[in-house]
Design a protein around this motif. Structure first.
Motif, short mmCIF file in Angstrom:
data_model
loop_
_atom_site.label_atom_id
_atom_site.label_comp_id
_atom_site.label_asym_id
_atom_site.label_seq_id
_atom_site.Cartn_x
_atom_site.Cartn_y
_atom_site.Cartn_z
N GLU A 52 -5.57 4.55 1.06
CA GLU A 52 -4.72 3.85 2.02
C GLU A 52 -5.13 2.39 2.14
OE1 GLU A 52 -2.67 5.00 6.30
OE2 GLU A 52 -4.50 6.00 5.69
N ASP A 53 -6.44 2.14 2.10
CA ASP A 53 -6.94 0.77 2.18
C ASP A 53 -6.46 -0.05 0.98
OD1 ASP A 53 -8.95 -1.08 3.60
OD2 ASP A 53 -9.56 -1.19 1.49
N VAL A 54 -6.52 0.55 -0.22
CA VAL A 54 -6.07 -0.13 -1.44
C VAL A 54 -4.57 -0.44 -1.35
CG1 VAL A 54 -5.67 0.13 -3.92
CG2 VAL A 54 -7.85 0.86 -2.92
N LEU A 55 -3.79 0.55 -0.96
CA LEU A 55 -2.33 0.37 -0.92
C LEU A 55 -1.90 -0.63 0.15
CD1 LEU A 55 -1.22 4.09 -1.43
CD2 LEU A 55 -1.31 2.27 -3.14
N ASN A 56 -2.63 -0.65 1.27
CA ASN A 56 -2.30 -1.61 2.34
C ASN A 56 -2.59 -3.04 1.93
OD1 ASN A 56 -1.37 0.32 4.12
ND2 ASN A 56 -3.35 0.60 5.12
N ARG A 57 -3.61 -3.23 1.08
CA ARG A 57 -4.00 -4.58 0.66
C ARG A 57 -3.24 -5.04 -0.58
NH1 ARG A 57 -8.81 -5.89 3.41
NH2 ARG A 57 -9.93 -4.09 4.23
N SER A 140 -4.44 2.00 -10.47
CA SER A 140 -3.63 1.12 -11.32
C SER A 140 -2.87 0.09 -10.49
CB SER A 140 -2.65 1.96 -12.16
OG SER A 140 -1.81 2.73 -11.31
N TYR A 141 -2.37 0.53 -9.34
CA TYR A 141 -1.61 -0.38 -8.48
C TYR A 141 -2.53 -1.46 -7.90
CZ TYR A 141 2.25 -1.58 -5.28
OH TYR A 141 3.28 -2.21 -4.62
N GLY A 142 -3.75 -1.04 -7.52
CA GLY A 142 -4.71 -2.00 -6.99
C GLY A 142 -5.14 -3.01 -8.03
N GLU A 143 -5.36 -2.56 -9.27
CA GLU A 143 -5.73 -3.48 -10.35
C GLU A 143 -4.62 -4.48 -10.62
OE1 GLU A 143 -6.60 -0.90 -13.59
OE2 GLU A 143 -8.65 -0.47 -12.93
N PHE A 144 -3.38 -3.96 -10.59
CA PHE A 144 -2.22 -4.83 -10.82
C PHE A 144 -2.18 -5.95 -9.78
CE2 PHE A 144 2.15 -5.83 -9.60
CZ PHE A 144 2.68 -6.28 -10.80
N TRP A 145 -2.32 -5.59 -8.51
CA TRP A 145 -2.22 -6.59 -7.44
C TRP A 145 -3.45 -7.48 -7.37
CZ3 TRP A 145 1.82 -8.49 -5.36
CH2 TRP A 145 2.98 -7.74 -5.27
N ALA A 182 11.28 -1.46 -2.24
CA ALA A 182 11.53 -0.04 -2.48
C ALA A 182 10.23 0.71 -2.76
CB ALA A 182 12.50 0.11 -3.66
N VAL A 183 9.33 0.09 -3.54
CA VAL A 183 8.03 0.72 -3.83
C VAL A 183 7.24 0.92 -2.53
CG1 VAL A 183 5.76 0.35 -4.91
CG2 VAL A 183 7.85 -0.10 -6.21
N VAL A 233 4.76 9.38 -7.11
CA VAL A 233 3.65 8.62 -7.69
C VAL A 233 4.01 8.18 -9.10
CG1 VAL A 233 1.31 8.87 -8.65
CG2 VAL A 233 1.78 9.59 -6.30
N VAL A 234 4.56 9.09 -9.88
CA VAL A 234 4.97 8.78 -11.26
C VAL A 234 6.05 7.70 -11.26
CG1 VAL A 234 6.09 9.73 -13.33
CG2 VAL A 234 4.36 11.07 -12.13
N ALA A 235 7.01 7.80 -10.34
CA ALA A 235 8.09 6.81 -10.26
C ALA A 235 7.54 5.42 -9.93
CB ALA A 235 9.11 7.23 -9.22
N CYS A 236 6.61 5.35 -8.98
CA CYS A 236 6.01 4.06 -8.60
C CYS A 236 5.19 3.48 -9.76
CB CYS A 236 5.12 4.23 -7.37
SG CYS A 236 6.04 4.48 -5.85
N ALA A 237 4.43 4.36 -10.42
CA ALA A 237 3.61 3.91 -11.56
C ALA A 237 4.51 3.37 -12.67
CB ALA A 237 2.75 5.06 -12.06
#
Length: 699
Positions: A52-57, A140-145, A182-183, A233-237
Motif C-alpha cells: 500500500e505504501d508503494v502504490l500510494n507513493r 514493477s509499478y514502483g520501479e516504473f514510477w 483508470a489505473v 493486477v494483470v490488467a494494470c501490469a
C-alpha cells in the motif's frame, strides 16, 4: 507513431479484453483446481502495508529534496519477524512479477496469465495469493514510477528511462491522465477487496464458525474475489508494460481506460457484497461478545469481592484508562478514585428535565457543603440508543448536561458497553425514568433505586441502603412538615407559629378564584390565621402556568414562582408511593401509603383539591367541589368552630358530602416490572381497575 509501435499496441490491446464471454463457473473450476494449500499460515498484513505504501507513493511527482522522517515507512515493518517474513516471500514475489511481465510482453491472454499466477501460488491460502500478486505488481509499478520521478534529477534513472524508452510522463500528463486515472481507480478497488478478504481471515473463530451460514456464504465468494483482483493486477501490469518503448509517441486510448474502469466497477461490486457479509459477521460477533460480557456481568454481581474495582471496570469501559470526568475539576480520571467507596450510579438517558437535574444538584451540594471528605460518590451512566447515529446535537446535549453535574460522569456515552445497557434494562429495570443504583464499597447492590430516598429525605438517607430506607419509614408519620419538607421553609415557620396552612392545586381557574375568595372570607369570620399556597399539578404545563399567573396577578394566594419547587413537591409524593411499593406496603395496612395515594389521586383528577392543616398532624383534605360547597355554607356550621376548632368542625361539616359514588384516578410514571397488578383505592379500599395511559401534554 511508427508501424512497429502501432502493431505492438494493437497486439497488446487485442489480448487485453475483459473475461466476459467465457462461462464464469468454468473459469472458477479452473482456479479452484489450482488451489492446494499446504497449511502454512502467513500474516500478510505487514506485506500489504508495504504494498500500500508503494502504490500510494507511485504518483507523477518530481523528487528534488531528501525524504523527511514523516515520509519514511513505518519503523514497525523493520521488526525482525516482519523482515524474516518478507525475505521468505521475496523470491515468490519476484517469480510472479517476472511471469506477469513475460506473459504481458509476449501478448499472452489475460485469463491465461492470471491462471499462470495461480499455478505459482498453489500452496498458499486465498488471502496470501491476492497479497502476493499485489506485491508483484507493486514491485514493477514502483520501479516504473521511481524511474519516472527521478529521471530528471538522477543520471541512473535517466539512463534507465532512455533504455526503456519511457515517455516523459511528467511532461505529457494531460495525454496520459485518463490511463493513470483508470489505473488508480482499479488499484483502489483491488486494495479494498484485498483488505476485505484479510478481514474475513482474521475474524475470531471462537465467536463465529467458518461453517456458519453467513460465513460460508462469504467464503464461497472469496475465490471469485481473489480471481478478479489478480486479473486486475494483470490488467494494470499490462498498462505499464505497454508504455515501454513508446517514447513520446504514445497516444492514450479511451478503450483501454474503459476496460480498466469496467474491472474497477466489477471489483467495487464484489467489495460491496463482501462488505455487507462482513458487516453481518461483525454483528454476529458483537452479539456473542455482548452475551458473553452480559453473563460475565451477571457472575460478577453474584460474586463477593474485596473491593468494587472489578464491578466498576465491567460497568465503565475497562479499555480506557481515564474514562471518567471529575465534575468539579472537569479533568479526566480513572475509576481508581472510586475504590472502596459507596458509589451511586445515576442512570438516565439524555432526556433529563431541568428541574430534575437542578434539584438533584442542590441536594448533592447541600449534602457535602462544609465537608472535607465525602463518603460516597455519584457517577452518571448515560444510556443511549445505539441503533440511532450519534449526532452533533446529541453531543452538545451530553456536554451541556455533564457540565452541569458536580459529580463524576463518563467522558463519552459510548463508553457504556451494550452488555451493560442490557443489564441495566433487564436486571435493574431502567426504562426511561432516571434511577440511582447504590453499590457498597465491595460493589454489591445495596439499593436498586435510591432516587426515591434521595427525593424524600436527601442526605438523611445515607448510606442509601434498603435497610436505611425501612428505618426512616419506621420513624416517619404523616405530617405537614414531611409533606412539604424544605421545599418552602416559610411553611415550616407557619406551622411552628401555629398558623393554619392550606395547600391547594388543580388547573380550573374559575374554581381557584371561587375557592380562594371563599376560604379567605371563612378564615376571617372564623378568626383564624390562614396562609394559602397554590401547588399546581405534577405536570406543570401551560394551563398550570396560566393558573399561576392568575393567582399572582389577582393576589389570590401565595404560590411557588420556581417551577422546580412544584415539580419537586409532586415527585416527592410519587417517590413516597414507589418507595412504599418497593417495601411491599399497601393502603390497607399503611396510613402514609393511604394519604399519599389520596394526594396522587387528587392530582389525577380534573377538578381542584385542597389540604388544610394546623400544626403537624391536624390535617384535612378534600376534593375541590365538595370543599367549596361546604365552605359556601359556612354559616350552617360556624358555631362548631368555637367549640371544636376549625379543622374538626370542617371535618364534621364535610361528612354529609361523602358518598359511595366516586371516580378515583391514580396516574403514575411507569416503572417497568415494579407496579403491582393489584392497587387498592384509598377511598373505598377496593381494588382499582388497571388501564394503560399514553399521555402527551402539549397544552
Amino acid at each position: 507513431m511508427s508501424l512497429a509501435s502501432a502493431a505492438k499496441m494493437q497486439m497488446i490491446k487485442g489480448e487485453r479484453h475483459l473475461f466476459s464471454s467465457s462461462d464464469d463457473s468454468a473459469v472458477m473450476k479452473q482456479i479452484l483446481s489450482t488451489h492446494a494449500p499446504d497449511g502454512r499460515d502467513i500474516d500478510v498484513r505487514p506485506l500489504l502495508h508495504v504494498v500500500e505504501d508503494v502504490l500510494n507513493r507511485s504518483t507523477p511527482t518530481v523528487v528534488v529534496t531528501p525524504l523527511t522522517q514523516h515520509d519514511l515507512l513505518d519503523d514497525k515493518l523493520h521488526h525482525v519477524e516482519n523482515i524474516g517474513m518478507l525475505e521468505a516471500l521475496a523470491y515468490t514475489v519476484h517469480r510472479i512479477s517476472c511471469e506477469i511481465a513475460y506473459k504481458c510482453s509476449s501478448g499472452g491472454d489475460a485469463h491465461a496469465t492470471t491462471l499462470a499466477v495461480f499455478n505459482l501460488l498453489t500452496n498458499y491460502p486465498w488471502d496470501a495469493k491476492v497479497v502476493l500478486a499485489l506485491a508483484a505488481f507493486a514491485v514493477s509499478y514502483g520501479e516504473f514510477w521511481l524511474t519516472a520521478q527521478l529521471h530528471t534529477v538522477n543520471p541512473l534513472a535517466k539512463s534507465i528511462a532512455l533504455l526503456k524508452q519511457l515517455p516523459d510522463i511528467l511532461e505529457h500528463t494531460d495525454v496520459l491522465k485518463p490511463r493513470f486515472d483508470a489505473v488508480n481507480m482499479l488499484i483502489k478497488a483491488m486494495l479494498d477487496v484485498t483488505k476485505c478478504i484479510i478481514e474475513f481471515k482474521e475474524l475470531p473463530t471462537e465467536y463465529i464458525s467458518p461453517e456458519s451460514p453467513d460465513m460460508s456464504m462469504a467464503m464461497n465468494h472469496i475465490p471469485t474475489a481473489v480471481y478478479w483482483t489478480v486479473r486486475s493486477v494483470v490488467a494494470c501490469a499490462s498498462q505499464v508494460i505497454g508504455l515501454i518503448g513508446l517514447g513520446h509517441e504514445y497516444i492514450s486510448s479511451t478503450t483501454e481506460a474503459w476496460e480498466l474502469s469496467s474491472l474497477a466497477h466489477k471489483l467495487n461490486n464484489i467489495h460491496g457484497h463482501l462488505n455487507k457479509q462482513l458487516d453481518i459477521c461483525y454483528r454476529q460477533i458483537a452479539d456473542k461478545k455482548n452475551i458473553e460480557s452480559y453473563q460475565t456481568l451477571v457472575r460478577l454481581f453474584e460474586t463477593v469481592h474485596i473491593d468494587n474495582m472489578k464491578i466498576l471496570r465491567a460497568l465503565i469501559y475497562s479499555k480506557d484508562d481515564l474514562p471518567l470526568v471529575d465534575g468539579t475539576t472537569k479533568k479526566r480520571t480513572s475509576v481508581d478514585v472510586l475504590r472502596r467507596k459507596i458509589v451511586m450510579l445515576f442512570i438516565s438517558d439524555m432526556d433529563i428535565s431541568h428541574e430534575e437535574l437542578f434539584v438533584l444538584v442542590q441536594i448533592y451540594n447541600d449534602t457535602h457543603q462544609g465537608k472535607l471528605e465525602r463518603h460516597y460518590e455519584i457517577v452518571w451512566l448515560p444510556i443511549i440508543d445505539r441503533h440511532h447515529p450519534w449526532t452533533s446535537t446529541k453531543d452538545e446535549t451530553f456536554n451541556r448536561l455533564a457540565s452541569n453535574m458536580p459529580w463524576y460522569s463518563l467522558h463519552h456515552p459510548s463508553l457504556v458497553d451494550p452488555s451493560v445497557i442490557k443489564y441495566v434494562r433487564d436486571v435493574w429495570h431502567f426504562d426511561k425514568k432516571p434511577m440511582l443504583v447504590v453499590l457498597d464499597p465491595q460493589g454489591k447492590v445495596v439499593c436498586p433505586n435510591a432516587l426515591h430516598m434521595m427525593w424524600i429525605w436527601g442526605s438523611l438517607a445515607f448510606p442509601f441502603t434498603s435497610n436505611r430506607e425501612e428505618a426512616l419509614w419506621r420513624e416517619e408519620t404523616w405530617r405537614i412538615e414531611f409533606l412539604v419538607d424544605e421545599i418552602d421553609p416559610a411553611i415550616l415557620t407557619w406551622v411552628k407559629e401555629g398558623r393554619y396552612v392550606c395547600l391547594y392545586g388543580g388547573e380550573d381557574v374559575e374554581w381557584i378564584r371561587k375557592f380562594t375568595t371563599t376560604l379567605r372570607r371563612v378564615a376571617q369570620e372564623a378568626r383564624i390565621h390562614l396562609e394559602m399556597i397554590y401547588v399546581g399539578k405534577s405536570n406543570p404545563k401551560e394551563r398550570v402556568k396560566r393558573a399561576i399567573n392568575v393567582v399572582a396577578n389577582e393576589k389570590l394566594s401565595g404560590y411557588w414562582q420556581d417551577p422546580a419547587m412544584v415539580w419537586f413537591f409532586w415527585v416527592r409524593l410519587e417517590s413516597m408511593w414507589h418507595s412504599k411499593m418497593q417495601h411491599e406496603k399497601s393502603v390497607e395496612e399503611d396510613v402514609i401509603m393511604q394519604e399519599v395515594m389520596s394526594m396522587l389521586s387528587f392530582d389525577g383528577s380534573d377538578e381542584g383539591w385542597a389540604l388544610i392543616s394546623k400544626g403537624s398532624v391536624d390535617i384535612i383534605k378534600s376534593h375541590g367541589r365538595k370543599l367549596l360547597e361546604c365552605l359556601t355554607k359556612f354559616d350552617t356550621w360556624k358555631d362548631e368552630v368555637d367549640t371544636q376548632g376549625f379543622i374538626p368542625a370542617l371535618e364534621m361539616a364535610l361528612k354529609p358530602y361523602d358518598t359511595h359514588e366516586h371516580c378515583t384516578r391514580l396516574i403514575l410514571p411507569s416503572e417497568t416490572g415494579r407496579i403491582r397488578e393489584k392497587v387498592v383505592c384509598a377511598d373505598c379500599k377496593r381494588p382499582m381497575d388497571k388501564f394503560i395511559l399514553y399521555r402527551c401534554c402539549n397544552d
